[in-house]
Write an enzyme that holds these catalytic residues in place. Structure first.
Site, PDB file in Angstrom:
ATOM      1  N   PRO A 106      59.441  51.898  80.442  1.00 58.96           N
ATOM      2  CA  PRO A 106      59.398  53.324  80.788  1.00 58.96           C
ATOM      3  C   PRO A 106      59.554  54.182  79.537  1.00 58.96           C
ATOM      4  O   PRO A 106      60.390  53.905  78.682  1.00 58.96           O
ATOM      5  CB  PRO A 106      60.600  53.481  81.723  1.00 58.96           C
ATOM      6  CG  PRO A 106      60.831  52.121  82.291  1.00 58.96           C
ATOM      7  CD  PRO A 106      60.459  51.172  81.189  1.00 58.96           C
ATOM      8  N   GLU A 107      58.726  55.220  79.460  1.00 63.25           N
ATOM      9  CA  GLU A 107      58.783  56.140  78.336  1.00 63.25           C
ATOM     10  C   GLU A 107      59.396  57.464  78.813  1.00 63.25           C
ATOM     11  O   GLU A 107      59.921  57.544  79.931  1.00 63.25           O
ATOM     12  CB  GLU A 107      57.381  56.333  77.755  1.00 63.25           C
ATOM     13  CG  GLU A 107      56.751  55.024  77.285  1.00 63.25           C
ATOM     14  CD  GLU A 107      55.345  55.199  76.740  1.00 63.25           C
ATOM     15  OE1 GLU A 107      55.054  56.269  76.173  1.00 63.25           O
ATOM     16  OE2 GLU A 107      54.530  54.264  76.876  1.00 63.25           O
TER      17      GLU A 107
END
Length: 281
Positions: free
Chosen positions: A2-3
């Site tokens: 996840p960014e």
């Protein structure tokens, strides 16, 4: 992994359901998730009786405020949070359970077991990764001049520098590819050779892509889901990432794929010419 948009969506999904709740008990089912304090029993005992007063995000980290401490959580590859009623069946790979006094539970699930949690007191040093983070992409102090200065002494490809969390926080593989595509910059261009105009285009592209991704709930490329279990929708809008061989949405040229900094990297050979072909010089 996840960014920034995905972590921000997790934060937003958890905030209305978790803030204001008091922790009755913490069950640690996999000790290695807990880094600080190194003894998971101490971790659980310190949190018992604490109230969650806020949830913030810094880069790819979630910061749960449990005064006087802060619970620092990094989801890594596949970490997920879910709010469930007490007594609901535990999903496989659930490693930490926060039981609240109202009967609900916040559960942390992580198939690959790479996620980490640190309980940091007001006088404790921050976890090294958090302490070393660069500026946030939306920080008004991050101007094109500042971004170019960050690149000035870095001869590495601009894609590699964007992935360096000490430069700009929260950018990973997906949004680096998308921003470089939008800015028409080849991912292998040496960062130190970007012009002022290119730095301005790149910063604007980063903010544009991240804003749209947050609005869409992030990108669910593999297993990402927010605190409600909802998947993101931005993956249908990706112009470059994951589209090797597909036509460029601007010019129709097949999207190319190379490896930069060990990561699969997608770009348009025409819209993002290499430095030797009239691109960044």
């Amino acid at each position: 992994m996840p960014e920034l948009p995905e972590v921000e969506q997790v934060r937003r999904s958890l905030e209305p359901w978790v803030v204001g709740k008091t922790i009755r008990r913490v069950e640690v089912r996999l000790a290695r998730i807990i880094r600080t304090p190194p003894n998971p029993v101490l971790f659980a005992n310190r949190l018992a009786g604490r109230t969650v007063t806020g949830i913030a995000r810094r880069g790819k980290y979630l910061l749960f405020s449990v005064p006087p401490d802060t619970l620092v959580s990094h989801l890594r590859m596949e970490g997920q949070y879910r709010l469930e009623p007490a007594g609901a069946p535990l999903a496989p790979h659930t490693h930490v359970v926060f039981q609240f006094t109202d009967g609900s539970e916040l559960r942390y699930r992580d198939v690959r077991q790479f996620g980490t949690m640190d309980l940091v007191g007001p006088d404790d040093p921050l976890p090294p990764g958090l302490a070393a983070l660069g500026m946030e992409p939306f920080d008004p102090r991050l101007t094109a001049e500042v971004l170019r200065a960050c690149f000035a002494r870095r001869r590495a490809p601009v894609k590699a520098v964007l992935l360096d969390q000490t430069v700009v926080a929260g950018i990973g593989n997906i949004y680096a590819d998308e921003a470089l595509f939008l800015a028409r910059i080849h991912p292998q261009s040496p960062a130190c050779r970007l012009s002022q105009a290119e730095a301005a285009r790149l910063l604007a592209a980063l903010r544009d892509v991240l804003t749209r991704a947050i609005a869409a709930g992030g990108s669910s490329i593999r297993t990402y889901a927010d605190g409600y279990g909802r998947h993101g929708g931005f993956q249908v809008s990706l112009a470059a990432y994951g589209r090797a061989g597909a036509p460029c949405p601007r010019c129709g040229t097949p999207i190319a794929k190379v490896r930069v900094a060990g990561r699969g990297t997608h770009f348009c050979p025409v819209c993002q010419p290499s430095p030797g072909e009239g691109g960044t010089a």
